[in-house]
Design a protein around this motif. Structure first.
Motif, mmCIF file in Angstrom:
data_model
loop_
_atom_site.group_PDB
_atom_site.id
_atom_site.type_symbol
_atom_site.label_atom_id
_atom_site.label_comp_id
_atom_site.label_asym_id
_atom_site.label_seq_id
_atom_site.Cartn_x
_atom_site.Cartn_y
_atom_site.Cartn_z
ATOM 1 N N THR A 136 9.412 -15.033 -29.055
ATOM 2 C CA THR A 136 10.037 -14.743 -27.767
ATOM 3 C C THR A 136 11.526 -14.438 -27.859
ATOM 4 O OG1 THR A 136 10.262 -17.127 -27.380
ATOM 5 C CG2 THR A 136 8.363 -16.025 -26.418
ATOM 6 N N ALA A 137 12.155 -14.724 -28.973
ATOM 7 C CA ALA A 137 13.569 -14.357 -29.208
ATOM 8 C C ALA A 137 14.468 -14.761 -28.054
ATOM 9 C CB ALA A 137 13.688 -12.866 -29.492
ATOM 10 N N GLY A 138 14.293 -15.993 -27.571
ATOM 11 C CA GLY A 138 15.072 -16.405 -26.409
ATOM 12 C C GLY A 138 16.001 -17.572 -26.585
ATOM 13 N N SER B 88 14.401 -18.744 -32.094
ATOM 14 C CA SER B 88 14.121 -17.315 -32.206
ATOM 15 C C SER B 88 15.058 -16.617 -31.243
ATOM 16 C CB SER B 88 12.657 -17.036 -31.859
ATOM 17 O OG SER B 88 12.396 -15.647 -31.865
ATOM 18 N N PHE B 89 15.907 -15.720 -31.772
ATOM 19 C CA PHE B 89 16.910 -15.081 -30.937
ATOM 20 C C PHE B 89 17.322 -13.754 -31.576
ATOM 21 C CE2 PHE B 89 18.976 -17.668 -34.067
ATOM 22 C CZ PHE B 89 20.177 -17.059 -34.394
ATOM 23 N N THR C 106 17.591 -7.302 -33.339
ATOM 24 C CA THR C 106 16.811 -7.824 -34.466
ATOM 25 C C THR C 106 16.503 -9.305 -34.257
ATOM 26 O OG1 THR C 106 17.895 -6.277 -35.971
ATOM 27 C CG2 THR C 106 16.761 -8.161 -36.961
ATOM 28 N N PRO C 107 15.210 -9.692 -34.172
ATOM 29 C CA PRO C 107 14.878 -11.109 -33.980
ATOM 30 C C PRO C 107 15.107 -11.913 -35.257
ATOM 31 C CG PRO C 107 12.876 -9.782 -34.136
ATOM 32 C CD PRO C 107 14.021 -8.826 -34.132
ATOM 33 N N ILE C 108 15.771 -13.037 -35.120
ATOM 34 C CA ILE C 108 16.028 -13.937 -36.247
ATOM 35 C C ILE C 108 15.838 -15.371 -35.776
ATOM 36 C CG2 ILE C 108 17.644 -12.329 -37.347
ATOM 37 C CD1 ILE C 108 19.950 -14.018 -36.259
ATOM 38 N N VAL D 242 8.396 -8.870 -30.390
ATOM 39 C CA VAL D 242 9.082 -9.717 -29.414
ATOM 40 C C VAL D 242 8.411 -9.560 -28.055
ATOM 41 C CG1 VAL D 242 11.255 -10.155 -28.200
ATOM 42 C CG2 VAL D 242 11.267 -9.572 -30.644
ATOM 43 N N THR D 243 8.107 -10.682 -27.424
ATOM 44 C CA THR D 243 7.462 -10.668 -26.115
ATOM 45 C C THR D 243 8.055 -11.761 -25.254
ATOM 46 O OG1 THR D 243 5.301 -10.591 -24.997
ATOM 47 C CG2 THR D 243 5.588 -12.257 -26.709
ATOM 48 N N SER D 244 7.677 -11.807 -23.997
ATOM 49 C CA SER D 244 8.140 -12.876 -23.112
ATOM 50 C C SER D 244 7.224 -14.084 -23.257
ATOM 51 C CB SER D 244 8.137 -12.406 -21.656
ATOM 52 O OG SER D 244 6.804 -12.190 -21.217
ATOM 53 N N TRP D 245 7.719 -15.238 -22.869
ATOM 54 C CA TRP D 245 6.912 -16.459 -22.938
ATOM 55 C C TRP D 245 5.648 -16.317 -22.091
ATOM 56 C CZ3 TRP D 245 6.589 -20.776 -25.749
ATOM 57 C CH2 TRP D 245 5.783 -21.809 -25.266
#
Length: 352
Positions: A104-106, A111-112, A119-121, A143-146
């Motif tokens: 989710t890169a949030g 994951s952000f 770029t997700p890391i 990457v997606t939403s929760w």
């Protein structure tokens, strides 16, 4: 009674453009904003591009001694293929040579997005890469939403989810899990506050921000029921669209507390001067649970991921990743596959 607050909608004053319009659209929109409650405007400002005024630093030194690498160049800890684990991957999943993973890169450091804002890391991405390496597959990170990962995992768009997902009774009816980290939630507040959150009594009457559809929301709803049964005022739950808006609301005093994954609240405590951790609760309250890779129920992938994780635990690469992100205290000694059947014996999949 549960009270939920959301920011008021901004009225659409545009209307059709005609010669008889008394105000230009831009001026009309500014006037519409002017009549909104003052509490709304900071939230709007919080959505601005943080890179517009200054470049993001590519590393950040925290008070706990961890230097967080937030650049695109991650130099991730990698692993060799584990033939035994790779041999357990279902043929239907292995045939394209990829492991399609959702995150989710949030939230830092889970994951952000890196300094390029795309770029997700984070620790979840690192562990996903390690599992893909062990299974001899290329990592295809999405990457997606929760809110979207459950449906897209059920539809087959995602083969695995690495996004701080905790195991609970509702999820095991639809998914299988491979455990890889302790699961705690933390309450954070302004540094000047005197809160000490240990249970439901301590949140009575407070305004608390929380993510929708999360284990932490489930905890707060249960605590509110306890308060109502005692005749005490429940907490008011508040929902924001991003971490940035949530923390802005907390630091400005529009909320009293934020309940979020423990790694994220400790990260902020160690990198900011205005926030602190004021409570910790297991994500599976009133029982215990663990963070786990999430896969579609019955598709046979979970045992392969569990084997990959145990291989990484054994060779030390797993520990190096957690240390890199300051999460060594959340390490577990062994990964286990958790299904609806084993969850019935214990929420962590272990014997009682």
């Amino acid at each position: 009674m549960l009270r939920i607050t959301r920011g008021p909608a901004i009225p659409d004053t545009r209307g059709p453009a005609t010669k008889s319009s008394k105000l230009p659209r831009t001026k009309a929109r500014l006037l519409a904003l002017a009549v909104l409650p003052a509490v709304v405007l900071p939230a709007l400002a919080g959505c601005s591009d943080p890179g517009a005024s200054a470049a993001k630093p590519e590393s950040e030194a925290a008070k706990n001694g961890i230097v967080y690498n937030t650049s695109v160049d991650q130099n991730r800890i990698r692993a060799e293929k584990d033939a035994a684990a790779a041999g357990v991957v279902p043929a239907a999943i292995a045939k394209d040579g990829k492991l399609t993973v959702a995150t989710t890169a949030g939230s830092i450091p889970l994951s952000f997005h890196a300094t390029d804002d795309k770029t997700p890391i984070g620790v979840e991405v690192d562990i996903a890469q390690l599992v893909a390496d062990k299974l001899g597959l290329e990592l295809d990170l999405q990457v997606t939403s929760w809110e979207n990962w459950p449906l897209k995992t059920q539809s087959g768009d995602f083969e695995a989810v690495f996004s701080n997902v905790g195991i609970n009774a509702a999820r095991v009816k639809l998914f299988d899990f491979s455990t890889y980290r302790a699961a705690y939630m933390g309450f954070e507040a302004k540094k000047s506050s005197s809160y000490d959150i240990k249970g439901s009594d301590d949140i009575s009457g407070l305004k608390i921000s929380v993510g929708s559809g999360t284990n932490q929301e489930k905890i707060l709803l249960a605590w509110n029921k306890e308060l109502e049964a005692k005749g005490k005022a429940p907490a008011t739950l508040q929902y924001y669209s991003s971490d940035a808006d949530t923390i802005l609301a907390l630091s400005s005093g529009r909320t009293d507390l934020n309940l979020a994954p423990y790694p994220s609240v400790t990260y902020r405590e160690n990198t900011r001067d205005d926030l602190k951790v004021v409570g910790k609760v297991n994500a599976g309250w009133p029982a215990e649970t663990l963070v786990a890779t999430t896969t579609l129920k019955g598709n046979g992938l979970a045992p392969a991921i569990t084997d990959a994780l145990n291989s990484a635990i054994k060779d030390g690469s797993y520990a190096k990743i957690l240390e890199r992100w300051g999460l060594s205290e959340e390490a577990i000694p062994e990964s286990k596959t958790v299904t609806e059947e084993t969850f019935g014996a214990s929420p962590t999949g272990a014997a009682k």
